[in-house]
Design a protein around this motif. Structure first.
Motif, PDB file in Angstrom:
ATOM      1  N   ALA A 113      87.127 -19.268  14.345  1.00 26.32           N
ATOM      2  CA  ALA A 113      87.691 -20.572  13.976  1.00 26.32           C
ATOM      3  C   ALA A 113      86.650 -21.423  13.235  1.00 26.32           C
ATOM      4  O   ALA A 113      86.983 -22.114  12.263  1.00 26.32           O
ATOM      5  CB  ALA A 113      88.194 -21.299  15.218  1.00 26.32           C
ATOM      6  N   ILE A 114      85.401 -21.366  13.681  1.00 24.18           N
ATOM      7  CA  ILE A 114      84.336 -22.128  13.026  1.00 24.18           C
ATOM      8  C   ILE A 114      84.133 -21.632  11.601  1.00 24.18           C
ATOM      9  O   ILE A 114      84.021 -22.431  10.660  1.00 24.18           O
ATOM     10  CB  ILE A 114      83.035 -22.037  13.850  1.00 24.18           C
ATOM     11  CG1 ILE A 114      83.178 -22.879  15.122  1.00 24.18           C
ATOM     12  CG2 ILE A 114      81.818 -22.461  13.023  1.00 24.18           C
ATOM     13  CD1 ILE A 114      82.062 -22.669  16.136  1.00 24.18           C
ATOM     14  N   ALA A 135      92.784 -26.457  13.933  1.00 23.31           N
ATOM     15  CA  ALA A 135      92.438 -25.106  14.381  1.00 23.31           C
ATOM     16  C   ALA A 135      91.017 -25.050  14.950  1.00 23.31           C
ATOM     17  O   ALA A 135      90.791 -24.424  15.992  1.00 23.31           O
ATOM     18  CB  ALA A 135      92.589 -24.107  13.240  1.00 23.31           C
ATOM     19  N   VAL A 136      90.063 -25.713  14.305  1.00 23.19           N
ATOM     20  CA  VAL A 136      88.691 -25.671  14.816  1.00 23.19           C
ATOM     21  C   VAL A 136      88.583 -26.503  16.096  1.00 23.19           C
ATOM     22  O   VAL A 136      87.853 -26.140  17.011  1.00 23.19           O
ATOM     23  CB  VAL A 136      87.651 -26.070  13.734  1.00 23.19           C
ATOM     24  CG1 VAL A 136      87.619 -27.571  13.489  1.00 23.19           C
ATOM     25  CG2 VAL A 136      86.277 -25.528  14.089  1.00 23.19           C
ATOM     26  N   ARG A 137      89.337 -27.580  16.178  1.00 21.04           N
ATOM     27  CA  ARG A 137      89.352 -28.369  17.420  1.00 21.04           C
ATOM     28  C   ARG A 137      89.978 -27.574  18.563  1.00 21.04           C
ATOM     29  O   ARG A 137      89.476 -27.597  19.686  1.00 21.04           O
ATOM     30  CB  ARG A 137      90.116 -29.673  17.218  1.00 21.04           C
ATOM     31  CG  ARG A 137      89.337 -30.707  16.458  1.00 21.04           C
ATOM     32  CD  ARG A 137      90.164 -31.954  16.306  1.00 21.04           C
ATOM     33  NE  ARG A 137      89.361 -33.087  15.911  1.00 21.04           N
ATOM     34  CZ  ARG A 137      89.869 -34.206  15.442  1.00 21.04           C
ATOM     35  NH1 ARG A 137      91.184 -34.355  15.321  1.00 21.04           N
ATOM     36  NH2 ARG A 137      89.071 -35.195  15.098  1.00 21.04           N
ATOM     37  N   LYS A 138      91.063 -26.874  18.272  1.00 21.03           N
ATOM     38  CA  LYS A 138      91.739 -26.063  19.289  1.00 21.03           C
ATOM     39  C   LYS A 138      90.811 -24.990  19.836  1.00 21.03           C
ATOM     40  O   LYS A 138      90.895 -24.621  21.007  1.00 21.03           O
ATOM     41  CB  LYS A 138      93.002 -25.425  18.710  1.00 21.03           C
ATOM     42  CG  LYS A 138      93.800 -24.629  19.717  1.00 21.03           C
ATOM     43  CD  LYS A 138      95.063 -24.055  19.105  1.00 21.03           C
ATOM     44  CE  LYS A 138      95.812 -23.239  20.154  1.00 21.03           C
ATOM     45  NZ  LYS A 138      97.005 -22.605  19.609  1.00 21.03           N
ATOM     46  N   ALA A 139      89.897 -24.511  18.988  1.00 21.23           N
ATOM     47  CA  ALA A 139      88.931 -23.496  19.408  1.00 21.23           C
ATOM     48  C   ALA A 139      87.789 -24.104  20.219  1.00 21.23           C
ATOM     49  O   ALA A 139      86.901 -23.380  20.663  1.00 21.23           O
ATOM     50  CB  ALA A 139      88.376 -22.771  18.192  1.00 21.23           C
ATOM     51  N   ALA A 141      85.798 -27.000  19.280  1.00 24.53           N
ATOM     52  CA  ALA A 141      84.767 -27.761  18.568  1.00 24.53           C
ATOM     53  C   ALA A 141      84.941 -29.250  18.830  1.00 24.53           C
ATOM     54  O   ALA A 141      86.032 -29.801  18.659  1.00 24.53           O
ATOM     55  CB  ALA A 141      84.825 -27.481  17.076  1.00 24.53           C
ATOM     56  N   SER A 142      83.869 -29.887  19.260  1.00 26.61           N
ATOM     57  CA  SER A 142      83.861 -31.339  19.443  1.00 26.61           C
ATOM     58  C   SER A 142      83.758 -32.010  18.074  1.00 26.61           C
ATOM     59  O   SER A 142      83.494 -31.350  17.063  1.00 26.61           O
ATOM     60  CB  SER A 142      82.671 -31.753  20.301  1.00 26.61           C
ATOM     61  OG  SER A 142      81.466 -31.519  19.588  1.00 26.61           O
ATOM     62  N   GLU A 143      83.919 -33.325  18.058  1.00 29.07           N
ATOM     63  CA  GLU A 143      83.766 -34.040  16.786  1.00 29.07           C
ATOM     64  C   GLU A 143      82.344 -33.900  16.265  1.00 29.07           C
ATOM     65  O   GLU A 143      82.131 -33.744  15.060  1.00 29.07           O
ATOM     66  CB  GLU A 143      84.182 -35.499  16.941  1.00 29.07           C
ATOM     67  CG  GLU A 143      85.684 -35.621  17.113  1.00 29.07           C
ATOM     68  CD  GLU A 143      86.231 -37.023  16.961  1.00 29.07           C
ATOM     69  OE1 GLU A 143      85.452 -37.975  16.744  1.00 29.07           O
ATOM     70  OE2 GLU A 143      87.458 -37.143  17.042  1.00 29.07           O
ATOM     71  N   ALA A 144      81.354 -33.921  17.155  1.00 31.32           N
ATOM     72  CA  ALA A 144      79.964 -33.723  16.727  1.00 31.32           C
ATOM     73  C   ALA A 144      79.805 -32.340  16.097  1.00 31.32           C
ATOM     74  O   ALA A 144      79.145 -32.196  15.054  1.00 31.32           O
ATOM     75  CB  ALA A 144      79.010 -33.890  17.906  1.00 31.32           C
ATOM     76  N   GLU A 145      80.406 -31.323  16.703  1.00 30.24           N
ATOM     77  CA  GLU A 145      80.296 -29.966  16.155  1.00 30.24           C
ATOM     78  C   GLU A 145      81.003 -29.847  14.813  1.00 30.24           C
ATOM     79  O   GLU A 145      80.510 -29.157  13.916  1.00 30.24           O
ATOM     80  CB  GLU A 145      80.845 -28.942  17.151  1.00 30.24           C
ATOM     81  CG  GLU A 145      79.931 -28.776  18.355  1.00 30.24           C
ATOM     82  CD  GLU A 145      80.563 -28.004  19.491  1.00 30.24           C
ATOM     83  OE1 GLU A 145      79.829 -27.237  20.128  1.00 30.24           O
ATOM     84  OE2 GLU A 145      81.779 -28.166  19.740  1.00 30.24           O
ATOM     85  N   VAL A 146      82.127 -30.537  14.643  1.00 30.06           N
ATOM     86  CA  VAL A 146      82.809 -30.531  13.350  1.00 30.06           C
ATOM     87  C   VAL A 146      81.870 -31.093  12.278  1.00 30.06           C
ATOM     88  O   VAL A 146      81.707 -30.504  11.199  1.00 30.06           O
ATOM     89  CB  VAL A 146      84.140 -31.322  13.405  1.00 30.06           C
ATOM     90  CG1 VAL A 146      84.706 -31.558  12.002  1.00 30.06           C
ATOM     91  CG2 VAL A 146      85.156 -30.580  14.277  1.00 30.06           C
ATOM     92  N   ILE A 147      81.212 -32.212  12.577  1.00 28.03           N
ATOM     93  CA  ILE A 147      80.267 -32.813  11.625  1.00 28.03           C
ATOM     94  C   ILE A 147      79.115 -31.848  11.354  1.00 28.03           C
ATOM     95  O   ILE A 147      78.673 -31.687  10.207  1.00 28.03           O
ATOM     96  CB  ILE A 147      79.740 -34.166  12.146  1.00 28.03           C
ATOM     97  CG1 ILE A 147      80.870 -35.182  12.287  1.00 28.03           C
ATOM     98  CG2 ILE A 147      78.612 -34.699  11.264  1.00 28.03           C
ATOM     99  CD1 ILE A 147      81.580 -35.531  11.000  1.00 28.03           C
ATOM    100  N   GLU A 148      78.608 -31.185  12.388  1.00 29.55           N
ATOM    101  CA  GLU A 148      77.491 -30.249  12.221  1.00 29.55           C
ATOM    102  C   GLU A 148      77.898 -29.024  11.409  1.00 29.55           C
ATOM    103  O   GLU A 148      77.098 -28.499  10.620  1.00 29.55           O
ATOM    104  CB  GLU A 148      76.927 -29.868  13.584  1.00 29.55           C
ATOM    105  CG  GLU A 148      76.230 -31.046  14.238  1.00 29.55           C
ATOM    106  CD  GLU A 148      76.066 -30.940  15.737  1.00 29.55           C
ATOM    107  OE1 GLU A 148      76.361 -29.866  16.312  1.00 29.55           O
ATOM    108  OE2 GLU A 148      75.637 -31.938  16.335  1.00 29.55           O
TER     109      GLU A 148
END
Length: 179
Positions: A113-114, A135-139, A141-148
């Motif tokens: 997903a990432i 999809a990445v959130r469902k897997a 990923a936190s908001e911080a991880e999305v930004i990273e």
């Protein structure tokens, strides 16, 4: 042959020399990417600072996997070669995993997903769909991880573009982007 100068350490701008020494201390050599970027001490310093900061968040393997997916999107043979080497030798990714990562996929569900999200970010230049983000959130990923993830994509786009412009001489076992 590279279209931009790939200086030896002692021929790089003075402000880049200590940065190059740091790269050598960390990885044991100074790959051509760092040497060509050393032509601009500000660019090299910025790249290294962001890379160091992001190295404290996502795992080294995930960073290599993102780098592979983004390099394939941008047809950067230098980065595909470097990250295939680092992925195999340092992150201990299998050759089949590296091949899968280049397509924006992985054997692990969360990493898949990432990578799909990272690939979407690169292809859409950040204008991802709501479904991509969901999809990445469902897997997980936190908001911080999305930004990273986005920051890792941007960091890799930087090196992809530098190497594509420079046509940096590849100093790793050569890997070519898919046609």
């Amino acid at each position: 042959m590279s279209r931009l100068t790939i200086p030896e350490c002692d021929a790089a701008p003075a402000a880049s020399q200590a940065l190059l020494d740091g790269v050598k201390a960390q990885i044991g050599s100074i790959p051509n990417l760092f040497r060509v970027t050393a032509n601009s001490p500000a660019a090299l310093e910025g790249y290294l600072a962001l890379s160091k900061a992001l190295g404290r968040t996502l795992t080294p393997a995930r960073r290599e996997q993102i780098a592979l997916a983004v390099a394939e999107v941008n047809s950067c043979d230098y980065c595909l070669s470097a990250h295939s080497y680092f992925g195999a030798n340092f992150a201990k990714l299998s050759q089949s995993e590296i091949a899968l990562n280049r397509t924006g996929h992985a054997t692990d569900t969360q990493t898949d997903a990432i990578l799909a999200f990272a690939r979407a970010v690169a292809l859409a230049r950040g204008k991802v769909s709501d479904a991509d983000l969901a999809a990445v959130r469902k897997a997980g990923a936190s908001e911080a991880e999305v930004i990273e993830i986005v920051a890792n994509v941007a960091l890799n786009v930087l090196t992809n573009f530098i190497n594509n412009v420079a046509e940096t001489e590849i100093d790793f076992p050569v890997v070519r982007a898919a046609a």
